[in-house]
Design an enzyme around this catalytic site. Structure first.
Site, mmCIF file in Angstrom:
data_model
loop_
_atom_site.group_PDB
_atom_site.id
_atom_site.type_symbol
_atom_site.label_atom_id
_atom_site.label_comp_id
_atom_site.label_asym_id
_atom_site.label_seq_id
_atom_site.Cartn_x
_atom_site.Cartn_y
_atom_site.Cartn_z
ATOM 1 C CB CYS A 1 -0.743 -0.083 1.269
ATOM 2 S SG CYS A 1 -2.117 1.466 0.929
ATOM 3 C CB CYS A 36 -3.075 4.491 7.503
ATOM 4 S SG CYS A 36 -3.893 4.860 5.828
ATOM 5 C CB CYS A 71 -2.267 0.649 8.267
ATOM 6 S SG CYS A 71 -2.491 -1.076 7.177
ATOM 7 C CB CYS A 105 -15.389 -7.926 4.669
ATOM 8 S SG CYS A 105 -17.018 -7.439 5.740
ATOM 9 C CB CYS A 156 -19.112 -5.274 3.052
ATOM 10 S SG CYS A 156 -18.450 -3.724 3.479
ATOM 11 C CB CYS A 206 -19.934 -0.739 5.595
ATOM 12 S SG CYS A 206 -18.964 -1.322 7.233
ATOM 13 N NE ARG A 212 -18.622 -5.201 11.065
ATOM 14 C CZ ARG A 212 -19.621 -4.442 10.283
ATOM 15 N NH1 ARG A 212 -20.595 -4.556 10.536
ATOM 16 N NH2 ARG A 212 -18.796 -3.774 9.226
#
Length: 337
Positions: A75, A79, A82, A119, A151, A211, A281
């Site tokens: 990636c 972030c 992460c 997901c 999702c 979401c 959730r």
């Protein structure tokens, strides 16, 4: 003489707020802050009041989600929380989007575990054309064979990409706000809070459900958590995953997340009061931070991830089934409201 509230007075205060919410009157930001700042001895009264809201809208049902890391690592974003970011040194799997058979095997596992929603997650700033095409090909096959809701979590999306996801059968798109607008620059510099909000608007305008949730324990203030909860409410997000920072070694946030189980329960309760009709959730980090108090979280939340997360292990599925059964709750196969 000290003016000490009795247990009944404490319970009455939270019950009054629950009555207000059940009558359709939103809780104030001030009261939401009071929830996060309440003492540990208030937690049971707070959860009891929050359960009244949860029970009205979701009964005693729990929906299970299954998370599949379809593309890991690689990636370009920074972030700070992460393990898959470009600045992380954590030893995580690195691979491009998985082939059809792998994605179908994961869908089978999701179905076998009682999950209603599959997901599909990739690590990326946003999907490239090859990744979009792979999702467009696999989603109809998964839905036809296993009847799962889908999702997709693919990073930042254009409106055209959101329209394509809707057309191929994606039910929801996950794109977390993660924290407040004020705190966002402290956790990421390669894109902005406004970028994330824009993606959610594209999802909404394309006719899919949103979401979106966040992570607590990243050095934010209580005001940041409340701000995020209200932003999600104002956007009309249908499903809210609340994560508790797993401070993975090799990320800039290693060693952070000084959260108690009570902190996590207060946050879940506050999100329920602010977003009374929305699916809530209990997500990543619940096993680390809630520990033996995990069952209490389901008195205000109404869904869980079953199995592992993206790069970390989750609780064994049977432990989740037992926890839900011991609470007297039922696993539902109905998509959240």
């Amino acid at each position: 003489m000290l003016n000490v509230e009795t247990n009944a007075e404490i319970g009455n205060r939270y019950d009054q707020w629950a009555e207000q919410v059940l009558a359709g009157e939103p809780i104030s930001r001030e009261n939401a802050l009071e929830i996060l700042r309440s003492p540990d001895e208030d937690v049971l009264a707070l959860l009891a009041a929050g359960f009244r809201i949860r029970r009205k809208h979701f009964g005693k049902t729990v929906q299970l989600y299954f998370l599949m890391s379809a593309k890991s690592g690689l990636c370009p974003e920074d972030c700070h929380y992460c393990s898959q970011s470009k600045i992380s040194t954590a030893p995580v799997p690195k691979h491009n989007i998985l082939k059809r058979d792998d994605l179908m095997d994961a869908a089978r596992m999701a179905s076998e575990r009682g999950a209603k929603t599959y997901c599909l997650v990739i690590s990326a700033r946003g999907p490239n054309e090859r990744e979009m095409a792979a999702v467009e090909t696999i989603v109809p096959e998964i839905k036809q064979k296993y009847g799962l809701d889908i999702c997709a979590c693919l990073g930042l999306l254009s409106r055209e990409q959101a329209d394509r996801l809707k057309a191929c059968g994606v039910d929801r798109v996950n794109h977390n706000l993660n924290t407040s607008e004020d705190h966002y620059a402290e956790i990421c510099t390669t894109h902005t809070y406004a970028d994330r909000v824009q993606t959610l608007r594209h999802v909404r305008d394309a006719g899919m459900e949103m979401c979106s949730g966040g992570i607590i324990g990243m050095g934010e203030k209580h005001e940041d958590v409340v701000s995020m909860a209200f932003d999600l409410q104002e956007l009309g997000v249908q499903s809210i995953p609340l994560n508790f920072l797993n401070a993975i070694e090799g990320t800039p946030m290693q060693g952070n997340a000084d959260l108690s189980p009570q902190d996590c329960l207060r946050a879940l309760a506050m999100f329920r009061f602010v977003n009374p009709t929305r699916e809530l959730r209990i997500s990543g980090g619940r096993e680390i931070h809630l520990r033996s108090l995990q069952p209490l979280g389901l008195y205000v939340a109404n869904s869980l991830f079953v199995g592992d997360y993206l790069t970390t292990k989750g609780q064994a599925p049977q432990a989740d089934y037992d926890m839900i059964a011991d609470l007297g709750f039922d696993i539902t196969t109905k998509m959240g409201e």
